[in-house]
Design an enzyme around this catalytic site. Sequence first.
Site, PDB file in Angstrom:
ATOM      1  N   ASN A   1       0.860  -1.183   0.000  1.00 16.25           N
ATOM      2  CA  ASN A   1       0.000   0.000   0.000  1.00 16.25           C
ATOM      3  C   ASN A   1       0.902   1.240   0.000  1.00 16.25           C
ATOM      4  OD1 ASN A   1      -1.410   2.266   1.060  1.00 16.25           O
ATOM      5  ND2 ASN A   1      -3.065   0.912   1.692  1.00 16.25           N
TER       6      ASN A   1
ATOM      7  N   HIS B   1       1.156   6.160   1.744  1.00 12.07           N
ATOM      8  CA  HIS B   1       1.958   7.046   2.595  1.00 12.07           C
ATOM      9  C   HIS B   1       3.044   7.794   1.824  1.00 12.07           C
ATOM     10  CE1 HIS B   1       0.154   6.604   6.539  1.00 12.07           C
ATOM     11  NE2 HIS B   1      -0.252   5.448   6.067  1.00 12.07           N
TER      12      HIS B   1
ATOM     13  N   HIS C   1      -5.621   3.813  -1.837  1.00 10.43           N
ATOM     14  CA  HIS C   1      -6.940   4.140  -1.293  1.00 10.43           C
ATOM     15  C   HIS C   1      -7.335   5.533  -1.789  1.00 10.43           C
ATOM     16  CE1 HIS C   1      -9.547   4.396   2.656  1.00 10.43           C
ATOM     17  NE2 HIS C   1     -10.231   4.708   1.579  1.00 10.43           N
TER      18      HIS C   1
ATOM     19  N   ARG D   1      -9.480   8.140  -1.079  1.00  8.20           N
ATOM     20  CA  ARG D   1     -10.402   8.579  -0.024  1.00  8.20           C
ATOM     21  C   ARG D   1     -11.281   9.711  -0.530  1.00  8.20           C
ATOM     22  NH1 ARG D   1      -8.814   6.852   5.425  1.00  8.20           N
ATOM     23  NH2 ARG D   1     -10.576   8.134   6.038  1.00  8.20           N
TER      24      ARG D   1
ATOM     25  N   ARG E   1      -7.124  12.983   0.852  1.00  7.89           N
ATOM     26  CA  ARG E   1      -6.037  13.484   1.708  1.00  7.89           C
ATOM     27  C   ARG E   1      -4.654  13.038   1.244  1.00  7.89           C
ATOM     28  NH1 ARG E   1      -7.089  10.098   7.238  1.00  7.89           N
ATOM     29  NH2 ARG E   1      -9.097  11.115   7.071  1.00  7.89           N
TER      30      ARG E   1
ATOM     31  N   GLU F   1      -8.726   0.675  -2.930  1.00  8.28           N
ATOM     32  CA  GLU F   1      -9.629   0.730  -1.776  1.00  8.28           C
ATOM     33  C   GLU F   1     -10.529   1.951  -1.909  1.00  8.28           C
ATOM     34  OE1 GLU F   1      -7.246   1.049   1.697  1.00  8.28           O
ATOM     35  OE2 GLU F   1      -6.192  -0.803   1.323  1.00  8.28           O
TER      36      GLU F   1
ATOM     37  N   THR G   1      -8.241   3.703   8.506  1.00  6.47           N
ATOM     38  CA  THR G   1      -9.474   2.912   8.506  1.00  6.47           C
ATOM     39  C   THR G   1      -9.593   2.124   9.814  1.00  6.47           C
ATOM     40  OG1 THR G   1      -8.977   2.626   6.177  1.00  6.47           O
ATOM     41  CG2 THR G   1     -10.869   1.438   7.017  1.00  6.47           C
TER      42      THR G   1
ATOM     43  N   GLU H   1     -11.086  -9.094   2.974  1.00  4.36           N
ATOM     44  CA  GLU H   1      -9.807  -8.729   3.601  1.00  4.36           C
ATOM     45  C   GLU H   1     -10.077  -8.579   5.096  1.00  4.36           C
ATOM     46  OE1 GLU H   1      -7.341  -5.771   1.763  1.00  4.36           O
ATOM     47  OE2 GLU H   1      -6.344  -5.307   3.659  1.00  4.36           O
TER      48      GLU H   1
ATOM     49  N   HIS I   1      -3.692  -4.258   7.812  1.00  4.43           N
ATOM     50  CA  HIS I   1      -3.860  -3.072   8.656  1.00  4.43           C
ATOM     51  C   HIS I   1      -3.001  -3.176   9.911  1.00  4.43           C
ATOM     52  CE1 HIS I   1      -5.491   0.670  10.020  1.00  4.43           C
ATOM     53  NE2 HIS I   1      -6.032   0.778   8.832  1.00  4.43           N
TER      54      HIS I   1
HETATM   55  N1  PXP Z   1      -5.774  -2.878   4.011  1.00  5.57           N
HETATM   56  C1  PXP Z   1      -6.746  -1.934   4.043  1.00  5.57           C
HETATM   57  C2  PXP Z   1      -8.124  -2.322   3.614  1.00  5.57           C
HETATM   58  C3  PXP Z   1      -6.455  -0.619   4.460  1.00  5.57           C
HETATM   59  O1  PXP Z   1      -7.446   0.301   4.507  1.00  5.57           O
HETATM   60  C4  PXP Z   1      -5.126  -0.292   4.793  1.00  5.57           C
HETATM   61  C5  PXP Z   1      -4.785   1.121   5.182  1.00  5.57           C
HETATM   62  O2  PXP Z   1      -5.014   1.984   4.123  1.00  5.57           O
HETATM   63  C6  PXP Z   1      -4.154  -1.298   4.724  1.00  5.57           C
HETATM   64  C7  PXP Z   1      -4.504  -2.593   4.351  1.00  5.57           C
HETATM   65  C8  PXP Z   1      -2.722  -1.039   5.065  1.00  5.57           C
HETATM   66  O3  PXP Z   1      -2.607  -0.689   6.412  1.00  5.57           O
HETATM   67  P1  PXP Z   1      -1.205  -0.202   6.974  1.00  5.57           P
HETATM   68  O4  PXP Z   1      -0.862   1.087   6.262  1.00  5.57           O
HETATM   69  O5  PXP Z   1      -1.470  -0.004   8.436  1.00  5.57           O
HETATM   70  O6  PXP Z   1      -0.211  -1.270   6.671  1.00  5.57           O
END
Ligand code: PXP
Length: 260
Positions: free
Chosen positions: A6, A9, A42, A44, A48, A69, A100, A150, A213
Amino acid sequence: MDLGVNIDHIAVLREARMVNNPNFIDALSICERAGAKQITIHLREDRRHVQDKDVVDVLAHSVLPVNLECAIEPTIIDIVCNLKPHRATLVPEKREEVTTEGGLAISTDNTRLIDAIEKLHDSEVDVSLFIDPTVEAVETSKELGVEWIELHTGRYSNLYGMLYSNLPHTKHAVKEFDLSRKELKEQLDKELEQLKEISVLAKELGLKVAAGHGLNYQNVKDIVEIEQIEELNIGQSIVARSIFSGLYKAIIDMKELVNG
Ligand code: PXP
């Protein structure tokens, strides 16, 4: 087990200056060369971090499948249907949240959710539901006809962090601050067991199982033992670690320019 990275960031850092540095797209080939099996982003509602153009660019340039996402908000679903990622993961979204915080509240009479799934399927996009690890959520997911679930590992990650490093993966969502160490351990074991049982059930029902997550370099080891989980989506901990893997070289490069 496959790793989906993901990269939201990276966009967080870029948006802090509102310039194209770091260039989001540069991450794609690095993820691929490093052996990731999927790019996750994602979009959003509040935009953001990831912007609409990022999704277009990622889909145009990624050789890896893209898992997008999004919330079950109709205007967002329309965007996703137009862009046609390989998979859409439907997540709950609150504007005030840091990340999330929980799984999607799902039911077979949630018309917004049913419409979203139908539209995505009509657009030939596979659908995943980001759910808490409960029997009800998995059985309902099956009834809703999605391909993937998921499992939300946020509670597991928070409990793990509080027990072993006094640091939940996000302070914002933690409800267990008052627990003793013994209680934290009991809760952590229970949560891990629950993730295992729910993964087995989901697989038996014919669903593909992903999880994610708050997973990081410490807590992921117990999750990778769950053989029914096919894929982990991990973001924040990878991007955070990459700062310190790269900071030394970044300073040396600048020092050469400054000192000649
Ligand atoms: N899976 C989903 C559905 C998420 O919403 C997120 C965060 O955007 C992640 C995985 C990844 O989470 P993390 O950034 O905490 O590894």
